[in-house]
Design a protein around this motif. Structure first.
Motif, short mmCIF file in Angstrom:
data_model
loop_
_atom_site.label_atom_id
_atom_site.label_comp_id
_atom_site.label_asym_id
_atom_site.label_seq_id
_atom_site.Cartn_x
_atom_site.Cartn_y
_atom_site.Cartn_z
N ALA A 1 0.83 -1.20 0.00
CA ALA A 1 0.00 0.00 0.00
C ALA A 1 0.87 1.26 0.00
N ASP A 2 1.95 1.24 0.78
CA ASP A 2 2.87 2.38 0.81
C ASP A 2 3.54 2.56 -0.55
N ALA A 3 3.95 1.45 -1.15
CA ALA A 3 4.60 1.51 -2.46
C ALA A 3 3.65 2.07 -3.51
N VAL A 4 2.38 1.69 -3.44
CA VAL A 4 1.38 2.20 -4.38
C VAL A 4 1.29 3.72 -4.26
N GLU A 5 1.23 4.23 -3.05
CA GLU A 5 1.08 5.67 -2.87
C GLU A 5 2.33 6.43 -3.32
N VAL A 6 3.50 5.88 -3.04
CA VAL A 6 4.75 6.53 -3.48
C VAL A 6 4.81 6.53 -5.01
N LEU A 7 4.50 5.39 -5.61
CA LEU A 7 4.52 5.29 -7.07
C LEU A 7 3.47 6.19 -7.70
N ARG A 8 2.26 6.21 -7.13
CA ARG A 8 1.20 7.08 -7.66
C ARG A 8 1.64 8.55 -7.63
N GLY A 9 2.29 8.95 -6.55
CA GLY A 9 2.78 10.32 -6.46
C GLY A 9 3.81 10.64 -7.52
N ALA A 10 4.75 9.73 -7.72
CA ALA A 10 5.79 9.95 -8.73
C ALA A 10 5.19 9.99 -10.13
N LEU A 11 4.25 9.10 -10.39
CA LEU A 11 3.60 9.08 -11.70
C LEU A 11 2.80 10.35 -11.93
N THR A 12 2.12 10.82 -10.90
CA THR A 12 1.34 12.06 -11.01
C THR A 12 2.25 13.23 -11.36
N GLU A 13 3.42 13.30 -10.70
CA GLU A 13 4.38 14.36 -10.99
C GLU A 13 4.83 14.31 -12.45
N ALA A 14 4.85 13.11 -13.03
CA ALA A 14 5.26 12.94 -14.43
C ALA A 14 4.08 13.07 -15.39
#
Length: 67
Positions: A13-26
């Motif tokens: 779940a933590d990895a999903v949120e970190v990845l979602r944030g990075a993808l959103t920034e991109a």
């Protein structure tokens, strides 16, 4: 004596949120991104399906980061 390992999806779940944030920034959205609840002890992240243009954009961002 064998003790059952409690399923832990916290890391996924933590990895999903970190990845979602990075993808959103991109500027990338993976609509099906989430923790895989079918195999909680494995802490898998499901990336899901995306359109071809999104996959190409993701590939471009990855290549830029590698340069």
């Amino acid at each position: 004596m064998t003790t059952a390992r409690k399923p832990d999806t916290t890391e996924a779940a933590d990895a999903v949120e970190v990845l979602r944030g990075a993808l959103t920034e991109a500027g990338i959205v993976l609509p099906s991104l989430g923790a895989d609840t079918a195999s909680p002890t494995l802490n898998l992240v499901s990336l899901g399906c995306v359109r071809a243009d999104v996959a190409l954009k993701l590939a471009g961002v990855l290549r830029q980061g590698r340069s």
